[in-house]
Scaffold this motif. Structure first.
Motif, PDB file in Angstrom:
ATOM      1  N   GLN A  25       0.820  -1.210   0.000  1.00  0.00           N
ATOM      2  CA  GLN A  25       0.000   0.000   0.000  1.00  0.00           C
ATOM      3  C   GLN A  25       0.860   1.270   0.000  1.00  0.00           C
ATOM      4  OE1 GLN A  25      -3.441   0.173  -0.266  1.00  0.00           O
ATOM      5  NE2 GLN A  25      -2.996   2.332  -0.528  1.00  0.00           N
ATOM      6  N   LYS A  26       1.993   1.187   0.689  1.00  0.00           N
ATOM      7  CA  LYS A  26       2.889   2.355   0.776  1.00  0.00           C
ATOM      8  C   LYS A  26       3.371   2.771  -0.620  1.00  0.00           C
ATOM      9  CE  LYS A  26       7.150   3.922   2.990  1.00  0.00           C
ATOM     10  NZ  LYS A  26       8.437   3.476   3.497  1.00  0.00           N
ATOM     11  N   ASP A  29       0.615   4.577  -2.391  1.00  0.00           N
ATOM     12  CA  ASP A  29       0.461   5.947  -1.871  1.00  0.00           C
ATOM     13  C   ASP A  29       1.541   6.886  -2.415  1.00  0.00           C
ATOM     14  OD1 ASP A  29      -1.752   5.203  -0.376  1.00  0.00           O
ATOM     15  OD2 ASP A  29      -0.576   4.733   1.411  1.00  0.00           O
ATOM     16  N   TYR A  32       0.703   7.701  -5.945  1.00  0.00           N
ATOM     17  CA  TYR A  32      -0.446   8.615  -5.947  1.00  0.00           C
ATOM     18  C   TYR A  32       0.042  10.055  -5.749  1.00  0.00           C
ATOM     19  CZ  TYR A  32      -4.888  10.722  -4.445  1.00  0.00           C
ATOM     20  OH  TYR A  32      -5.995  11.527  -4.323  1.00  0.00           O
ATOM     21  N   GLN A  33       0.959  10.239  -4.798  1.00  0.00           N
ATOM     22  CA  GLN A  33       1.489  11.575  -4.518  1.00  0.00           C
ATOM     23  C   GLN A  33       2.282  12.109  -5.718  1.00  0.00           C
ATOM     24  OE1 GLN A  33       0.443  13.373  -1.863  1.00  0.00           O
ATOM     25  NE2 GLN A  33       1.442  15.003  -3.041  1.00  0.00           N
ATOM     26  N   LEU A  92     -10.273   2.869  -1.837  1.00  0.00           N
ATOM     27  CA  LEU A  92      -9.109   3.039  -2.716  1.00  0.00           C
ATOM     28  C   LEU A  92      -9.553   3.187  -4.179  1.00  0.00           C
ATOM     29  CD1 LEU A  92      -6.023   3.062  -2.041  1.00  0.00           C
ATOM     30  CD2 LEU A  92      -5.922   0.794  -3.081  1.00  0.00           C
ATOM     31  N   LYS A  95     -10.838   6.610  -4.658  1.00  0.00           N
ATOM     32  CA  LYS A  95      -9.715   7.563  -4.682  1.00  0.00           C
ATOM     33  C   LYS A  95      -9.040   7.546  -6.062  1.00  0.00           C
ATOM     34  CE  LYS A  95      -5.786   8.812  -1.707  1.00  0.00           C
ATOM     35  NZ  LYS A  95      -4.913   8.403  -0.601  1.00  0.00           N
TER      36      LYS A  95
END
Length: 596
Positions: A25-26, A29, A32-33, A92, A95
């Motif tokens: 998941q990290k 993320d 995504y950033q 998710l 998102k």
């Protein structure tokens, strides 16, 4: 079957491995950033796209952002599909959808800005050596120029977009939520609920009374809503005419074909060639009547099983082995990729609690494709596996050969690779079968694919063509008019030896594809192109295989018709459809031989 497993109980060998997309998941993320940060940089190019250097940098950033957004979106949704009730991945998925919309908005200035340039400036961009890689993208934009409006008008049309979905939304709500069918009696005489999902099962019943009752109950229900549904479908046609006129297209049909650069003749060839082949469909219906041992063949007999129950138990392991043998004509490299998919967790095999139903092939550029199945140990599931692996290997070879921008193939081409695998599997099974009963079972399975995918979808395509032409000539489309057009087409297609029950005139009212206009013809052309490829591969061998593999590697690097033509299938001519029809004809010969 026993209790469905919870997702966490599914053995690892039956799961796809999404860690090949993101290890955890990290990592998701962080990506995504990264996309968020990149989107902020895109606006810096606004107002600068007359400069070739700026266009190149802008396109490079666009591709980079798109690759990462696609990966975020695919991963989140595939995690969600493993267990649709799991709230973490519902969130998710939401998102990922939102960042996709943000990306669309951030990039939306590029095309209008380039198209607002003068002829001289556009020519300069297209012919600039630094932009040679982007020539097809720029040519595509310029092709759209006569149909692109001013910035203000485009903004207005974009706002109208929310309203333009209304006919489809209203039909969807009426069809899926509000429409209630009566209860009918099943084979055991029990009163059961008739639903969209159970309707086809009732039509496949061996009990004729059950089939007839389901058929009459469904169309009686639609008849009760005919005014509302006719108004909805008519509104959809009017919406299409509004956009065609606003964007200066001669007709809705030509507007619909423009994106793929498909000539109108491809559409009319399909309809005309299928008309010439209607005697073959009617020959099949005569056979169906004989095998069902009925005095009259009715519309509710079209899905009834023709062969006394022939059970083919095929485990997942057996299905993989049979598929490998059947696809051997495509060569060692194709089989190696297929084996990779089988061995390296591309596939999520069995149903589990709350898993998304159906089957698909999907993935993101830069990693291998994935396949979702809900495998059962039967013939249909084996064909589904062959079909989805056809899509997966098409994507694999396109991604391996093409840069991101040109890797994605069109919907017009998508069904070719999947259906070709099915055609080769069927050819392989028919060549080695010894039991006449099993052979007849396979032949009817395949013949029904032709009936539903080629003949039926072409009839739908013709209905769309006639209704749009009538509206474009200023004629009113009443429920009676829709029903008359639809009934006459059924009479034409099914012929005089079949009873075309009056109730079928209401079938137009239940087809959701009519709200995605001029789309269904692609099922028929894709099936025909695949059948033509299969025939060439089996007849010619290596030269045809090489052309076909070239097709798989082409992605979206050229227009669909050009890609097919180079590979030996010319969809601008009736030839591939005629080849498909000759295959259908040979199936009927074999069926007639067995049932003498």
């Amino acid at each position: 079957m026993g209790q469905l497993l919870e997702r966490k109980e599914v053995p690892v060998e039956h799961r796809w491995n999404l860690e090949d997309l993101y290890p955890n998941q990290k990592a998701w993320d962080q990506d995504y950033q990264k996309v968020k940060d990149s989107l902020a940089k895109i606006s810096a190019f606004e107002g600068k796209l007359s400069d070739p250097a700026a266009v190149k940098q802008c396109f490079e950033l666009e591709d980079e952002v798109s690759i990462h957004t696609e990966r975020l979106y695919v991963y989140a949704n595939m995690k969600h599909h493993e267990d649709t009730a799991e709230p973490t991945y519902q969130a998710l998925s939401d998102k990922a959808r939102k960042i996709s919309v943000e990306m669309g908005e951030a990039l939306s200035f590029i095309s209008p800005e380039i198209l607002s340039l003068s002829e001289e400036q556009l020519k300069n961009l297209v012919n600039h050596p630094d932009l040679s890689f982007y020539k097809k993208s720029l040519d595509d934009m310029i092709r759209q120029k006569p149909h692109t409006l001013s910035k203000e008008q485009e903004a207005l049309l974009a706002q109208a977009g929310n309203m333009s979905g209304a006919p489809s939304t209203i039909f969807g709500m009426l069809n899926n939520a509000d429409l209630k069918f009566p209860k009918i009696k099943n084979e055991n005489g029990e009163e059961v609920e008739l639903t969209h999902g159970s309707y086809i099962q009732f039509l496949e019943s061996r009990n004729r009374e059950v089939r007839k009752n389901a058929f009459q109950a469904v169309y009686g229900t639609y008849r009760g809503q005919k005014n509302t549904i006719a108004a909805t479908l008519s509104a959809n046609i009017n919406k299409n005419m509004f956009y065609a006129k606003a964007r200066k297209y001669p007709s809705v049909l030509e507007m619909s074909l423009f994106g793929d650069k498909i000539d109108k003749e491809v559409y009319t060839n399909l309809v005309d060639t299928i008309h010439d082949s209607l005697p073959e469909l009617q020959r099949y219906l005569k056979l169906r009547k004989k095998l069902l041992k009925v005095d009259e063949l009715h519309m509710y007999d079209l899905f009834a099983p023709l062969v006394e129950e022939f059970k083919m138990d095929i485990t997942y392991q057996q299905a993989k082995e049979e598929i490998k043998k059947s696809l051997a004509p495509l060569g060692d490299n194709y089989l190696k990729i297929l084996q990779d998919g089988f061995d390296n967790h591309w596939i999520d095999v069995y149903e589990n609690k709350n898993k998304r139903n159906g089957a698909y092939s999907w993935g993101a550029y830069g990693t291998h494709p994935y396949v979702l199945l809900n495998h059962k140990d039967n013939l249909n599931s084996m064909f589904t596996l062959a079909h989805e692996m056809g899509h997966a290997i098409h994507s694999y070879l396109s991604d391996e050969t093409q840069e991101y921008r040109y890797a994605q193939y069109t919907i017009f081409l998508a069904e070719v690779a999947s259906t070709l695998n099915e055609a080769l599997l069927m050819d392989y099974l028919l060549k080695r079968v010894t039991d006449p009963k099993e052979k007849l079972y396979l032949l009817t399975y395949y013949a029904d694919q032709f009936r539903t995918t080629v003949f039926r979808q072409t009839m739908f395509a013709e209905f769309e063509k006639i209704t749009h032409e009538k509206a474009e000539q200023g004629e009113a489309l009443t429920p009676q008019e829709f029903s008359q057009i639809y009934y006459d087409l059924n009479k034409l297609y099914h012929g005089k030896d079949m009873v075309v029950d009056q109730d079928i005139e209401m079938e137009w009212a239940r087809i959701p594809h009519f709200y995605n206009s001029f789309y269904v013809y692609k099922y028929a052309t894709g099936f025909s192109a695949a059948t033509s490829f299969a025939k060439q591969i089996l007849d010619e061998g290596q030269p045809a295989v090489d052309r076909y593999l070239g097709f798989l590697k082409s992605g979206g690097s050229d227009y669909s018709l050009n890609i097919l033509q180079r590979a030996g299938v010319d969809m601008s001519s009736p030839e591939p459809i005629k080849q498909a029809m000759s295959v259908f004809s040979s199936l009927l010969d074999q069926m007639e031989e067995i049932t003498k």
